[in-house]
Structure formats: structure tokens, C-alpha cells
Design a protein around this motif. Sequence first.
Motif, mmCIF file in Angstrom:
data_model
loop_
_atom_site.group_PDB
_atom_site.id
_atom_site.type_symbol
_atom_site.label_atom_id
_atom_site.label_comp_id
_atom_site.label_asym_id
_atom_site.label_seq_id
_atom_site.Cartn_x
_atom_site.Cartn_y
_atom_site.Cartn_z
ATOM 1 N N THR A 110 0.843 -1.196 0.000
ATOM 2 C CA THR A 110 0.000 0.000 0.000
ATOM 3 C C THR A 110 0.879 1.248 0.000
ATOM 4 O O THR A 110 1.563 1.541 0.969
ATOM 5 C CB THR A 110 -0.941 0.007 1.220
ATOM 6 O OG1 THR A 110 -1.871 -1.070 1.094
ATOM 7 C CG2 THR A 110 -1.701 1.317 1.320
ATOM 8 N N SER A 111 0.846 1.958 -1.099
ATOM 9 C CA SER A 111 1.603 3.204 -1.230
ATOM 10 C C SER A 111 0.740 4.370 -0.762
ATOM 11 O O SER A 111 -0.481 4.248 -0.606
ATOM 12 C CB SER A 111 1.999 3.423 -2.690
ATOM 13 O OG SER A 111 0.821 3.589 -3.477
ATOM 14 N N ASP A 118 0.023 6.822 -2.605
ATOM 15 C CA ASP A 118 -0.882 7.089 -3.732
ATOM 16 C C ASP A 118 -2.141 6.228 -3.632
ATOM 17 O O ASP A 118 -3.249 6.704 -3.887
ATOM 18 C CB ASP A 118 -0.181 6.829 -5.066
ATOM 19 C CG ASP A 118 0.825 7.914 -5.416
ATOM 20 O OD1 ASP A 118 0.752 9.009 -4.823
ATOM 21 O OD2 ASP A 118 1.694 7.658 -6.273
ATOM 22 N N LYS A 119 -1.974 4.963 -3.252
ATOM 23 C CA LYS A 119 -3.137 4.080 -3.099
ATOM 24 C C LYS A 119 -4.028 4.550 -1.955
ATOM 25 O O LYS A 119 -5.254 4.473 -2.035
ATOM 26 C CB LYS A 119 -2.687 2.643 -2.868
ATOM 27 C CG LYS A 119 -2.163 1.960 -4.115
ATOM 28 C CD LYS A 119 -1.766 0.521 -3.847
ATOM 29 C CE LYS A 119 -1.257 -0.134 -5.119
ATOM 30 N NZ LYS A 119 -0.794 -1.514 -4.892
ATOM 31 N N LYS A 172 2.233 7.030 7.037
ATOM 32 C CA LYS A 172 1.577 5.758 6.717
ATOM 33 C C LYS A 172 1.493 4.827 7.925
ATOM 34 O O LYS A 172 0.449 4.229 8.185
ATOM 35 C CB LYS A 172 2.349 5.088 5.571
ATOM 36 C CG LYS A 172 1.868 3.704 5.191
ATOM 37 C CD LYS A 172 2.718 3.178 4.025
ATOM 38 C CE LYS A 172 2.620 1.677 3.895
ATOM 39 N NZ LYS A 172 3.450 1.155 2.795
#
Length: 196
Positions: free
Chosen positions: A28-29, A31-32, A51
Motif C-alpha cells: 500500500t503506497s 498514492d493508493k 503511513k
Amino acid sequence: MPRKPSHTPESLADGALAQFWWGGYEATSMDKLVKKTGVSRHGIYADYGGKKALYLACFPRYHEHVVAPILNPVTGSGDGLAAIVGYFGRMVEMAEGIGLPGPGCFVVNAATETAPHDPEIAAKVQEHNDRMESAFAKALEREQASRLPVAHRRALARTTMIFANGLWTASRSIDKVEVMREHAAVFLDLLEYRLK
């Protein structure tokens, strides 16, 4: 006047939970997360700082939305083995509602992906497991028909927690709810036999 945010920290964590649950932490970036939650990078950093903090915030949200509805009745019902039977019934129904194959258990996924090298996440996993084991132990201690010593009932509670986590993991590769029901039924038969 500053614009009112379109989200709350809780709604952001709920959206992130869905992404982390299905996609995992490492894959999971940011961006995601932005795409899944609809919250900008700036908004994510403003609420959580990054994050990992957002990921940690997902654990209590998962407990509230997924674990508590199926586990709380175990402690609140006053039943013994029947309370555990009810738990697995609700668990299988929830897995079916989410869709099979599904994402498994968010916490168990964390136990294998991130907890081995992160003490904060390992503590969250342990907290979850302890909560489940305690609920199962209380139910088994209420089983009046059994003469099994308390220490043995506690060991069975731990085994029940481990099986529940394993069944959630199995749901990631099972496409028929009947298979989950069969697995649960076999385990519950063994548990009932051991309590005699």
C-alpha cells in the motif's frame, strides 16, 4: 475562513483500513491511500503524520467494526460452549458477507506481514489475541456440564483463538461458505468432545 475538512480522522482510518486489509501494508503506497480514502497526502500527514501511524489507527477501527460485533456476544451472553458456537456462526456469516475468497483477518495478516519486525504492531496483534482468548476462556469457564479443570479450559480457549485466526486465514483461499462451515463444525465437535 479555512475550509472545513471533508473527512474526520476516524473516516480516514476506516478508508485506510479497507486498503490495508485487502492490499497489505508493504504493497500500500501513499498514492493508493489517497485514491482509496479520497484524502490528499497533506490531509493524511496532517491527521496521522504518515503511513505507519495511519496503519496503527486501523487496529481499533477493525476491532470496532469487525471483531466486537461477533466477539462481544461471547462474553455478554452468559452461555458456555453455545457462546462459542454462536461466535463461529457469526464469523462465517461475516466472511460470506465480505465475499469469498476474502481478505482474511486484518490482524492476522498483520501478524505475518509486519508484526515480526515491528514491536508496536506485534503489541496490537497480541492485544487482539488476548482479547479473543479471554472471551473464549470466560465462555468455557461457564460450561457447567464439564468437569475439565480451569487450566485445561484456558488452554482450550487459546486453541480456539488460534483456530479462529486460522479459519479467517483459510477464508482467503476458500470460495464456498459451506467449506468454512464444515471446518468450524469439525472444530466445535472436537471442542465439545474435549469438554466432556
